[in-house]
Design a protein around this motif. Structure first.
Motif, PDB file in Angstrom:
ATOM      1  N   SER A   2       4.782  15.521   4.354  1.00 47.74           N
ATOM      2  CA  SER A   2       5.275  14.519   5.293  1.00 47.74           C
ATOM      3  C   SER A   2       4.770  13.116   4.982  1.00 47.74           C
ATOM      4  O   SER A   2       3.758  12.929   4.313  1.00 47.74           O
ATOM      5  CB  SER A   2       4.834  14.879   6.701  1.00 47.74           C
ATOM      6  OG  SER A   2       3.480  14.553   6.867  1.00 47.74           O
ATOM      7  N   ARG A   3       5.483  12.163   5.513  1.00 49.31           N
ATOM      8  CA  ARG A   3       5.047  10.765   5.383  1.00 49.31           C
ATOM      9  C   ARG A   3       3.740  10.542   6.126  1.00 49.31           C
ATOM     10  O   ARG A   3       2.909   9.752   5.688  1.00 49.31           O
ATOM     11  CB  ARG A   3       6.126   9.831   5.904  1.00 49.31           C
ATOM     12  CG  ARG A   3       7.291   9.714   4.930  1.00 49.31           C
ATOM     13  CD  ARG A   3       8.304   8.735   5.442  1.00 49.31           C
ATOM     14  NE  ARG A   3       9.246   9.498   6.250  1.00 49.31           N
ATOM     15  CZ  ARG A   3      10.059   8.987   7.143  1.00 49.31           C
ATOM     16  NH1 ARG A   3      10.040   7.707   7.393  1.00 49.31           N
ATOM     17  NH2 ARG A   3      10.892   9.742   7.808  1.00 49.31           N
ATOM     18  N   PHE A   4       3.563  11.222   7.253  1.00 52.12           N
ATOM     19  CA  PHE A   4       2.334  11.052   8.036  1.00 52.12           C
ATOM     20  C   PHE A   4       1.099  11.459   7.223  1.00 52.12           C
ATOM     21  O   PHE A   4       0.151  10.702   7.080  1.00 52.12           O
ATOM     22  CB  PHE A   4       2.425  11.870   9.326  1.00 52.12           C
ATOM     23  CG  PHE A   4       1.198  11.778  10.192  1.00 52.12           C
ATOM     24  CD1 PHE A   4       1.034  10.732  11.074  1.00 52.12           C
ATOM     25  CD2 PHE A   4       0.227  12.756  10.128  1.00 52.12           C
ATOM     26  CE1 PHE A   4      -0.092  10.648  11.873  1.00 52.12           C
ATOM     27  CE2 PHE A   4      -0.905  12.688  10.922  1.00 52.12           C
ATOM     28  CZ  PHE A   4      -1.062  11.624  11.804  1.00 52.12           C
ATOM     29  N   VAL A   5       1.119  12.674   6.673  1.00 59.93           N
ATOM     30  CA  VAL A   5      -0.023  13.146   5.902  1.00 59.93           C
ATOM     31  C   VAL A   5      -0.148  12.355   4.610  1.00 59.93           C
ATOM     32  O   VAL A   5      -1.258  12.027   4.181  1.00 59.93           O
ATOM     33  CB  VAL A   5       0.063  14.664   5.645  1.00 59.93           C
ATOM     34  CG1 VAL A   5      -1.047  15.123   4.706  1.00 59.93           C
ATOM     35  CG2 VAL A   5      -0.032  15.412   6.964  1.00 59.93           C
ATOM     36  N   ASP A   6       0.983  12.022   3.975  1.00 57.94           N
ATOM     37  CA  ASP A   6       0.934  11.158   2.793  1.00 57.94           C
ATOM     38  C   ASP A   6       0.182   9.864   3.098  1.00 57.94           C
ATOM     39  O   ASP A   6      -0.660   9.415   2.326  1.00 57.94           O
ATOM     40  CB  ASP A   6       2.342  10.796   2.308  1.00 57.94           C
ATOM     41  CG  ASP A   6       2.995  11.916   1.527  1.00 57.94           C
ATOM     42  OD1 ASP A   6       2.281  12.825   1.057  1.00 57.94           O
ATOM     43  OD2 ASP A   6       4.233  11.875   1.395  1.00 57.94           O
ATOM     44  N   THR A  11      -4.299   6.310   2.636  1.00 56.44           N
ATOM     45  CA  THR A  11      -5.253   5.418   3.300  1.00 56.44           C
ATOM     46  C   THR A  11      -6.671   5.839   2.965  1.00 56.44           C
ATOM     47  O   THR A  11      -7.541   4.994   2.709  1.00 56.44           O
ATOM     48  CB  THR A  11      -5.023   5.425   4.825  1.00 56.44           C
ATOM     49  OG1 THR A  11      -3.697   4.968   5.078  1.00 56.44           O
ATOM     50  CG2 THR A  11      -6.007   4.533   5.545  1.00 56.44           C
ATOM     51  N   ALA A  12      -6.917   7.129   2.952  1.00 59.71           N
ATOM     52  CA  ALA A  12      -8.256   7.633   2.643  1.00 59.71           C
ATOM     53  C   ALA A  12      -8.687   7.262   1.229  1.00 59.71           C
ATOM     54  O   ALA A  12      -9.876   7.066   0.971  1.00 59.71           O
ATOM     55  CB  ALA A  12      -8.299   9.146   2.817  1.00 59.71           C
ATOM     56  N   ARG A  13      -7.723   7.148   0.314  1.00 63.45           N
ATOM     57  CA  ARG A  13      -8.056   6.806  -1.072  1.00 63.45           C
ATOM     58  C   ARG A  13      -8.289   5.317  -1.283  1.00 63.45           C
ATOM     59  O   ARG A  13      -9.082   4.930  -2.135  1.00 63.45           O
ATOM     60  CB  ARG A  13      -6.937   7.265  -2.005  1.00 63.45           C
ATOM     61  CG  ARG A  13      -6.894   8.745  -2.254  1.00 63.45           C
ATOM     62  CD  ARG A  13      -5.911   9.092  -3.363  1.00 63.45           C
ATOM     63  NE  ARG A  13      -4.535   8.763  -3.021  1.00 63.45           N
ATOM     64  CZ  ARG A  13      -3.693   9.574  -2.404  1.00 63.45           C
ATOM     65  NH1 ARG A  13      -4.084  10.780  -2.049  1.00 63.45           N
ATOM     66  NH2 ARG A  13      -2.469   9.205  -2.130  1.00 63.45           N
ATOM     67  N   SER A  14      -7.596   4.477  -0.515  1.00 62.54           N
ATOM     68  CA  SER A  14      -7.584   3.070  -0.906  1.00 62.54           C
ATOM     69  C   SER A  14      -7.911   2.040   0.164  1.00 62.54           C
ATOM     70  O   SER A  14      -8.118   0.879  -0.165  1.00 62.54           O
ATOM     71  CB  SER A  14      -6.201   2.738  -1.480  1.00 62.54           C
ATOM     72  OG  SER A  14      -5.220   2.942  -0.468  1.00 62.54           O
ATOM     73  N   ALA A  15      -7.953   2.410   1.405  1.00 63.10           N
ATOM     74  CA  ALA A  15      -8.117   1.404   2.466  1.00 63.10           C
ATOM     75  C   ALA A  15      -9.503   0.784   2.463  1.00 63.10           C
ATOM     76  O   ALA A  15     -10.506   1.460   2.218  1.00 63.10           O
ATOM     77  CB  ALA A  15      -7.842   2.024   3.827  1.00 63.10           C
ATOM     78  N   THR A  16      -9.541  -0.489   2.739  1.00 66.33           N
ATOM     79  CA  THR A  16     -10.820  -1.176   2.945  1.00 66.33           C
ATOM     80  C   THR A  16     -11.040  -1.429   4.430  1.00 66.33           C
ATOM     81  O   THR A  16     -12.094  -1.909   4.821  1.00 66.33           O
ATOM     82  CB  THR A  16     -10.851  -2.520   2.186  1.00 66.33           C
ATOM     83  OG1 THR A  16      -9.748  -3.310   2.628  1.00 66.33           O
ATOM     84  CG2 THR A  16     -10.772  -2.291   0.687  1.00 66.33           C
ATOM     85  N   THR A  17     -10.037  -1.109   5.228  1.00 67.02           N
ATOM     86  CA  THR A  17     -10.152  -1.264   6.675  1.00 67.02           C
ATOM     87  C   THR A  17     -10.728   0.013   7.264  1.00 67.02           C
ATOM     88  O   THR A  17     -10.959   0.985   6.558  1.00 67.02           O
ATOM     89  CB  THR A  17      -8.771  -1.538   7.299  1.00 67.02           C
ATOM     90  OG1 THR A  17      -7.901  -0.460   6.947  1.00 67.02           O
ATOM     91  CG2 THR A  17      -8.197  -2.855   6.796  1.00 67.02           C
ATOM     92  N   GLY A  18     -10.941  -0.010   8.565  1.00 65.73           N
ATOM     93  CA  GLY A  18     -11.499   1.174   9.200  1.00 65.73           C
ATOM     94  C   GLY A  18     -11.473   1.073  10.697  1.00 65.73           C
ATOM     95  O   GLY A  18     -10.565   0.490  11.283  1.00 65.73           O
TER      96      GLY A  18
END
Length: 194
Positions: A2-6, A11-18
């Motif tokens: 799904s797009r949701f899990v994707d 996000t888990a791989r690349s986000a700098t936000t949190g």
């Protein structure tokens, strides 16, 4: 997938936000990759504890820093999540306990995750032989590398103040819908990622 899990995995791989949690004088910041690492340990502990795809997990916790990785971990393990109604200082605890036990039966919860500040309900769960674990015990689990598909992400319960409480599936993290979808979703792509 799904797009949701994707999106969660990307996000888990690349986000700098949190996410920023805590009291204004004692704020704590966690990045999405950090939260995802904790969620993977939660998923690993749930699977190691016997959770099967589609099984319900109830959560009684009040701290967003605990709830976020627990919710994601439940979804990664293939379970569905129901947040239990929290007692307030004015709650009749006898009525609350009876309502909560009825909801656990209704959703067929296989496990209750207890987090702060509700640890005082653990003796009640023990007395009724309800399987439970603390959020901190789950976050100490082994990392789980993938996710297991499930048709239901969480179950919504009506307020137990309006008898009788009822349940309904409220969406799927493994379907092409947003997590706020109010209709049950059928999975068209049930492959898991290893």
């Amino acid at each position: 997938m799904s797009r949701f899990v994707d999106e969660v995995l990307a996000t888990a791989r690349s986000a700098t936000t949190g996410m920023v949690t805590g009291e204004p004088a004692a704020k704590a910041r966690s990045t999405w990759p950090e939260l995802h690492q904790v969620a993977r340990r939660v998923a690993g502990a749930l699977i190691e504890g016997g959770l099967q795809p589609g099984q319900a997990v109830a959560v009684l916790a009040g701290l967003p820093a605990e709830i976020a990785p627990v919710a994601q971990g439940i979804w990664l393990a293939g379970g569905s999540m129901t947040m239990l109604h929290q007692p307030t200082p004015r709650t009749d605890l006898q009525v609350w306990r009876e309502d909560t036990l009825r909801v656990l039966t209704m959703i067929d919860a296989r496990l209750v995750v207890v987090g702060a500040p509700f640890e005082q309900v653990i003796p009640v769960l023990t007395a009724y032989a309800i399987k439970h674990v603390t959020a901190s015990e789950l976050t100490a689990g082994p990392a789980h590398p993938g996710w297991k598909p499930s048709k239901t992400a969480w179950r919504c319960c009506s307020s137990p103040a309006v008898p009788p409480p009822s349940r309904r599936p409220c969406g799927s993290p493994t379907a092409t819908s947003t997590p706020t979808s109010r209709t049950p979703v059928t999975i068209s792509d049930a492959t898991s990622r290893a």
